[in-house]
Design an enzyme around this catalytic site. Sequence first.
Site, PDB file in Angstrom:
ATOM      1  N   CYS A 162       0.869  -1.174   0.000  1.00 12.38           N
ATOM      2  CA  CYS A 162       0.000   0.000   0.000  1.00 12.38           C
ATOM      3  C   CYS A 162       0.908   1.227   0.000  1.00 12.38           C
ATOM      4  O   CYS A 162       2.011   1.178  -0.526  1.00 12.38           O
ATOM      5  CB  CYS A 162      -0.953  -0.017   1.190  1.00 12.38           C
ATOM      6  N   ALA A 163       0.484   2.314   0.594  1.00 10.80           N
ATOM      7  CA  ALA A 163       1.261   3.548   0.523  1.00 10.80           C
ATOM      8  C   ALA A 163       2.562   3.481   1.312  1.00 10.80           C
ATOM      9  O   ALA A 163       3.524   4.180   0.996  1.00 10.80           O
ATOM     10  CB  ALA A 163       0.419   4.722   1.015  1.00 10.80           C
TER      11      ALA A 163
END
Length: 463
Positions: A26-27
Amino acid sequence: MNYKNLAQIVLDNVGGPANISGMTHCATRLRLNLKDRSKTNTDILNNTEGIISIIEKGGQYQIIIGTEVNKVYAELETIMSNNNSFANDNNNNNEDSNDSKNILSNIFSTISGIFTPLLPAFAGSGILRGLVLLATQAGILSEDSGTYAILTVTAMSVFYFLPVELAYTAALKFKVSPYIAVLIGGSLINPDFIALMGNQGNGALTSFLGIPVVLMSYAYTVIPIILSIWVYSYLERFLRRVIPSGLELVFVPLISLVIMVPLTIIAIGPIGVYGGEFIASVVNTLIESSGLLAGVVVGGGWNVLVMFGLHWAVNPIMINNIATLGYDYIVPLTFATNFAMMGAVFGVFLKTRNKKMKSYALSSVLTIAFAGITEPAIYGVAVKLKKPFIAAIIGGAIGGGFMGWAHVSSNAFVFGGLTTLSAFVGGEFMYAIIGLALSFAISAVLAYVLGFKDPITETSVSA
């Protein structure tokens, strides 16, 4: 940072390629599905430069790296792609890797994998949309000008073409042909298909081979195309098993398109549209009826969701609201949470006597301020020192409660930071600024007053 070396260290300490059944990011974190948890060396990874923390949730091994995680992931992908045992094992077990005991983990991992590649596009478009609205309200830009029209199209195209963009990222996640998936998504917003609705719009009727079809507008939608590509992933794998390899090139895409486009338009699409609208309606109704309570709960609890990676379950709702309604009430509350975490870590920066922690705290504050990413602050400071995390929860709840009470809305899906404040233009901007100031200030003061123990030296730093 040497990303290749870090990727190799990660691989060596999670049991090697053969121990990984699936991976995504993810981020800020690598998300690994491991076959045998006992083969990991968590202590070594926790003490590796470039790794912030390790958490395990829902059967998933998550390695928190920060905003440079995509570069480490790319190196890890390269190493893994050169390992035949991983590639073969992953392909053979693709359908069986989602054990029932990991259903929740797989849902969050799937949502994360689908939306993460689009986050930069959402962020850039959201900021641009806010700046255009700000320029319009300031009288710098006229709504009747060509400049306004072009900039608006630039900012909103990422939402209009969501069926195509999500078709591509979903296909990559489900490991099917992204090009056929894009054609399925493109069919939903083809001008000739849209024209079938005439002036009636959603609910217009037509037929396909005698089957009644309720027509819908799929521009700006999220759920229908994801459901469609998920179904398509099973169809494609089935077709590749039963069609001779020499005929796959022609007949797999032919049959896939002939089945999936009508199936999506007849059944999957309307279910997705109505389902998405229902979920969004319930959430928005709850927020509108009790904004204060919603603000307290989301503003105070969002960091807990982020800590365990559960926030991905809510992100599609926010994106759907922005795409279909043009505004969202949840995004501002996540801003309150981010500013609260930024304030708590700033309080640590002011009080700590540990030079390494002071430097890390400052970099974490800047990461939130300019990128809206909180994981480095959560894992590297707040959770590690405990009391600052409590301070952030309290500050976020108070600031979020105020913003919820004022019904602050956002016109863009962005991560909360100083650079994305333009998302509040036209949506109770001053109330947003007051709420964020409350979140930051209260958390900073509480973190400073409550005190903590500096790492390594364990020196008590309290009021």
